[in-house]
Design a protein around this motif. Structure first.
Motif, PDB file in Angstrom:
ATOM      1  N   TRP A 202      -2.962   7.757-123.987  1.00 59.81           N
ATOM      2  CA  TRP A 202      -3.177   9.234-123.120  1.00 59.81           C
ATOM      3  C   TRP A 202      -4.226  10.125-123.638  1.00 59.81           C
ATOM      4  CZ3 TRP A 202      -1.678  14.263-124.785  1.00 59.81           C
ATOM      5  CH2 TRP A 202      -1.210  14.360-126.184  1.00 59.81           C
TER       6      TRP A 202
ATOM      7  N   GLY B  48       2.710  17.901-118.169  1.00 58.81           N
ATOM      8  CA  GLY B  48       3.352  18.470-119.407  1.00 58.81           C
ATOM      9  C   GLY B  48       4.019  19.789-119.287  1.00 58.81           C
TER      10      GLY B  48
ATOM     11  N   TYR C 230      -2.051  16.115-118.578  1.00 57.48           N
ATOM     12  CA  TYR C 230      -2.524  15.253-119.466  1.00 57.48           C
ATOM     13  C   TYR C 230      -2.822  13.845-118.671  1.00 57.48           C
ATOM     14  CZ  TYR C 230       2.043  12.996-119.891  1.00 57.48           C
ATOM     15  OH  TYR C 230       3.393  12.540-119.594  1.00 57.48           O
TER      16      TYR C 230
ATOM     17  N   VAL D 252      -0.926   9.991-106.126  1.00 56.73           N
ATOM     18  CA  VAL D 252       0.406   9.161-105.695  1.00 56.73           C
ATOM     19  C   VAL D 252       0.060   8.420-104.535  1.00 56.73           C
ATOM     20  CG1 VAL D 252       1.423  11.049-104.175  1.00 56.73           C
ATOM     21  CG2 VAL D 252       2.844   9.546-105.541  1.00 56.73           C
TER      22      VAL D 252
ATOM     23  N   SER E  75       5.054  11.843-102.919  1.00 57.00           N
ATOM     24  CA  SER E  75       5.310  12.026-104.444  1.00 57.00           C
ATOM     25  C   SER E  75       6.119  10.829-104.845  1.00 57.00           C
ATOM     26  CB  SER E  75       6.190  13.258-104.587  1.00 57.00           C
ATOM     27  OG  SER E  75       7.237  13.447-103.832  1.00 57.00           O
ATOM     28  N   LEU E  76       6.454  10.769-105.968  1.00 59.96           N
ATOM     29  CA  LEU E  76       7.441   9.709-106.679  1.00 59.96           C
ATOM     30  C   LEU E  76       8.798   9.735-106.159  1.00 59.96           C
ATOM     31  CD1 LEU E  76       6.332   9.300-110.169  1.00 59.96           C
ATOM     32  CD2 LEU E  76       5.761   7.667-108.670  1.00 59.96           C
TER      33      LEU E  76
ATOM     34  N   TRP F 194      10.256   3.975-118.277  1.00 60.28           N
ATOM     35  CA  TRP F 194      11.273   5.231-118.532  1.00 60.28           C
ATOM     36  C   TRP F 194      10.466   6.339-118.640  1.00 60.28           C
ATOM     37  CZ3 TRP F 194      10.951   8.276-122.766  1.00 60.28           C
ATOM     38  CH2 TRP F 194       9.906   7.821-123.783  1.00 60.28           C
ATOM     39  N   PHE F 195       9.359   6.336-118.954  1.00 64.65           N
ATOM     40  CA  PHE F 195       8.871   7.721-119.113  1.00 64.65           C
ATOM     41  C   PHE F 195       8.312   8.453-117.678  1.00 64.65           C
ATOM     42  CE2 PHE F 195       5.763   4.166-119.561  1.00 64.65           C
ATOM     43  CZ  PHE F 195       4.923   4.225-118.517  1.00 64.65           C
ATOM     44  N   GLU F 196       8.431   7.361-116.641  1.00 62.19           N
ATOM     45  CA  GLU F 196       8.213   7.973-115.344  1.00 62.19           C
ATOM     46  C   GLU F 196       9.544   9.040-114.939  1.00 62.19           C
ATOM     47  OE1 GLU F 196       6.274   6.465-112.426  1.00 62.19           O
ATOM     48  OE2 GLU F 196       4.877   5.519-114.051  1.00 62.19           O
TER      49      GLU F 196
ATOM     50  N   SER G 106       8.330   5.219-128.958  1.00 65.27           N
ATOM     51  CA  SER G 106       7.624   5.601-127.820  1.00 65.27           C
ATOM     52  C   SER G 106       8.067   6.984-127.358  1.00 65.27           C
ATOM     53  CB  SER G 106       7.758   4.485-126.997  1.00 65.27           C
ATOM     54  OG  SER G 106       9.242   4.218-126.641  1.00 65.27           O
TER      55      SER G 106
ATOM     56  N   GLU H 162       6.042  10.359-126.030  1.00 69.62           N
ATOM     57  CA  GLU H 162       6.022  10.888-124.761  1.00 69.62           C
ATOM     58  C   GLU H 162       6.352  12.216-125.114  1.00 69.62           C
ATOM     59  OE1 GLU H 162       5.786   9.370-121.921  1.00 69.62           O
ATOM     60  OE2 GLU H 162       6.314  11.113-120.914  1.00 69.62           O
TER      61      GLU H 162
ATOM     62  N   ARG I 266       3.096  14.002-125.565  1.00 69.77           N
ATOM     63  CA  ARG I 266       2.284  14.148-124.619  1.00 69.77           C
ATOM     64  C   ARG I 266       3.067  15.325-123.742  1.00 69.77           C
ATOM     65  NH1 ARG I 266       2.491   8.128-122.291  1.00 69.77           N
ATOM     66  NH2 ARG I 266       2.236   7.082-123.846  1.00 69.77           N
ATOM     67  N   ARG I 267       4.220  15.275-123.503  1.00 73.67           N
ATOM     68  CA  ARG I 267       4.781  16.281-122.400  1.00 73.67           C
ATOM     69  C   ARG I 267       4.583  17.731-123.180  1.00 73.67           C
ATOM     70  NH1 ARG I 267       6.418  14.481-117.186  1.00 73.67           N
ATOM     71  NH2 ARG I 267       6.807  12.227-117.508  1.00 73.67           N
TER      72      ARG I 267
END
Lengths: 426, 220
Positions: free
Chosen positions: A7, A65, A70, A94, B99-100, B156-158, B209, B213, B216-217
């Motif tokens: 990242w 974030g 990011y 997306v 969007s997701l 999982w991070f999604e 991991s 995450e 990052r967040r």
């Protein structure tokens, strides 16, 4: 080896783009190569997907974030698409498997449209050259890269470096205060359509003319002529307090020994005051030359980089949640962002292709559909293409620009995305 | 190639007339020119109907409030209509942009829960909404996201961001219970407990991991 997870923080120039981009202001730029054959979309898609692990900075998706956006790794398959009519069209990642660039095909043309948060013209040109090289390899051609194709070289971490941050010097910050600039106004095309006018001429004869007649560079001449065209065709300019300001992005890589594929450019400006009652092209050229010499100084550029990075390092800005930063960026950009420039001129320079590829890539376009009229330049095979992109229906500035080149004795060839009958649609 | 005798410009496209002076272009049949861009089509009217639909809902809400007001204050049934119109508009705005799907699902559940509370307030009977609907909707969404994380560990991070936000919202029913706004305890307690366990799980049991995450967040 392909990394499974990586990242990046957004670089200094990229931070504002996710917040302020929309249909009217896509912050997307286009690079196209015209090949000597019709493009096969399946092979093109394969070529892009094969390259993505090598181009880590392009193989990412934008994430939110708590404090900043990011870039996170993206391993989804990439799909190429037929070219769309709208140049530099805004798109949502997306709807593009998370990717922030598009690869289009149309007849013999491969087009790469990149969201500016990802890279600048130099980075995107490396990517497009590699895509095209890989495309020809997959088509079965035996090509030599001559050390000019990035994908044929081993990956270097320096390609992913944020060189704004690495060159930050907190003791060398310049004041970045900017006055407002004169704006070109007029009726726009519908559907966010942008008119493209491609002006092509022979590079050597043009350089000979500008050097012998005016003792300036190609970029200086075209910047001054662009400003002179605006001055000559804008009846309300003289007497107004706001100057014509042309912003010219400068590739910072040669100044700071950088090979990054991420954004690493900074604008310099050529400014022409409105309180002077009469301007000639020669006077504008003198001003342009002097301003270029003054601003293209490594220490000054360094001071500006530090000031920009200093802003993002401000504690109170850093702790502001992303949602509030987004609102602040939107308000700030609407008030200041577009008000400081009249036009822009981005000259990407020469497309340096390997010898074996030269006859296979016959032409190139570089388009940046920004605010007002955006001018861009790219040189390939002894030919320079100047592309004027405008959302405005009024052609008088473009007409003046072209007519002046003709008067200078330049043999001009024009191409455009305009067609007869478009007036009824647009 | 084509040529404008008036402007002395060559044209490498199939225009019949000069863009600047509108004179007919001379054609060189030996060296034909082609249009090299994609042709624009007439704009679809989808966006107009999208705006018209929102406009109709706003009018519906305003007319209802006005008619209800004419029959004498306080306003009664018109609140139900207005909340419903508002819900339709918000749902439409949420569903239109891409969007997701997990993100959409979370937003739909949160908006629907809040709408039900507003409807309860409109009819002066909101206990069922905050006692049952709101906490159970949040709980259900947290369970769905937990299952998605367990079943699809690679991604999982999604789902991480949505789960974190929902877990924080999931604390609200418990707090409402503490200050005696809700009367039925078990749905709020179940949601509160699940939210606390989820948050503790996120913060106390970080793998390499998940630490990454977090970095990052929350990078500043």
């Amino acid at each position: 080896m392909r990394k499974s997870k990586y990242w990046y923080k957004l670089d200094n120039a990229a931070k504002i783009f996710p917040a302020v981009s929309q249909d009217e202001r896509s912050n997307v730029f286009r690079l196209s190569f015209y090949l000597d054959e019709i493009v096969d979309p399946d092979i093109l898609e394969q070529a892009v997907n094969q390259l993505l692990p090598r181009f880590e900075t392009f193989s990412v998706t934008l994430k939110n974030g708590l404090f900043w956006n990011y870039f996170s790794h993206n391993h989804r398959p990439f799909s190429v698409e037929p070219e769309v009519a709208q140049i530099c069209k805004y798109f949502k990642p997306v709807q593009n498997n998370g990717y922030m660039f598009k690869v289009y095909y149309l007849d013999n043309k491969i087009t790469l449209e990149t969201f500016h948060a990802l890279s600048d013209g130099t980075g995107a040109l490396h990517f497009l050259k590699s895509i095209t090289f890989n495309y020809f390899k997959l088509r079965g051609f035996d090509l030599s890269s001559d050390d000019k194709i990035l994908s044929e070289k081993p990956y270097s971490k320096k390609e992913s470096e944020d060189n704004f941050v690495s060159n930050y010097d907190k003791n060398n910050k310049l004041n970045l205060k900017e006055d407002k600039a004169y704006h070109i106004t007029g009726e726009s095309f519908n559907q966010h359509w942008v008119l493209l006018l491609k002006i092509s001429f022979h590079t050597k004869s043009f350089l000979k003319m500008v050097k012998e007649k005016y003792q300036v560079t190609l970029t200086q001449y075209l910047t001054a002529l662009f400003a002179f065209s605006i001055y000559s065709e804008s009846l309300d300019f003289v007497g107004k307090k706001k100057p014509i300001k042309a912003l010219i992005p400068v590739n910072l890589r040669p100044y700071f020994d950088s090979v990054t594929l991420r954004n690493f450019s900074l604008y310099i400006k050529a400014s022409y005051e409105a309180n002077k009652p009469k301007w000639t092209l020669e006077e504008m050229l003198e001003v342009t030359k002097a301003q270029f010499a003054e601003q293209l100084d490594k220490d000054i550029l360094h001071g500006r980089i530090s000031a920009l990075v200093g802003f993002e390092k401000n504690f109170f800005i850093r702790i502001l949640p992303l949602a509030l930063k987004t609102i602040a960026f939107k308000i700030g950009y609407n008030i200041l962002g577009e008000s400081i420039s009249t036009v822009s001129f981005s000259n990407l320079g020469i497309v340096d292709l390997p010898e074996s590829m030269k006859h296979k890539v016959i032409d190139a376009d570089f388009v940046n559909a920004g605010y007002g009229i955006a001018m861009t330049g790219i040189t390939i095979h002894e030919k320079t293409n100047i592309l004027l992109a405008s959302p405005l229906k009024d052609l008088s500035i473009m007409n003046f620009f072209v007519q002046h080149l003709v008067k200078e004795g330049i043999d001009v060839t024009i191409d455009t995305n305009y067609r007869e009958g478009y007036d009824e649609i647009l | 190639m084509r040529y404008c005798k008036n402007c002395h410009i060559h044209y490498d496209t199939d225009l019949d007339h000069c863009m600047f002076c509108n004179q007919e272009l001379e054609k060189n049949e030996e060296n034909p020119s082609f249009y090299k861009f994609s042709i624009i089509k007439k704009k679809s009217r989808a966006k107009f109907f999208y705006r018209f639909f929102i406009f109709l809902n706003i009018i519906s809400a305003l007319v209802s409030i006005y008619v209800d007001y004419l029959s004498g204050p306080p306003l009664s049934w018109s609140w139900v209509v207005a909340v419903t119109n508002g819900y339709i508009i918000v749902m439409f705005l949420l569903m239109w942009p891409a969007s997701l799907w997990t993100s959409r699902l979370s937003k739909i559940i949160i908006v629907s829960g809040l709408t039900i509370i507003l409807l309860g307030l409109a009819i002066n009977d909101y206990a069922w909404a905050i006692d049952y609907v709101f906490p159970l909707a949040i709980l259900m969404n947290m369970i769905i996201l937990t299952l998605l994380i367990l079943l699809n560990r690679k991604k999982w991070f999604e789902y991480f961001g949505n789960l974190l936000i929902l877990a924080i919202i999931g604390l609200i029913p418990g707090l409402l219970n503490l200050i005696d706004i809700t009367t039925v305890t078990w749905p709020s307690s179940a949601t509160f407990t699940y939210a606390v366990v989820t948050l503790l799980g996120i913060f106390i049991l970080p793998s390499k991991s998940s630490r990454e995450e977090f970095k990052r967040r929350f990078h500043i």
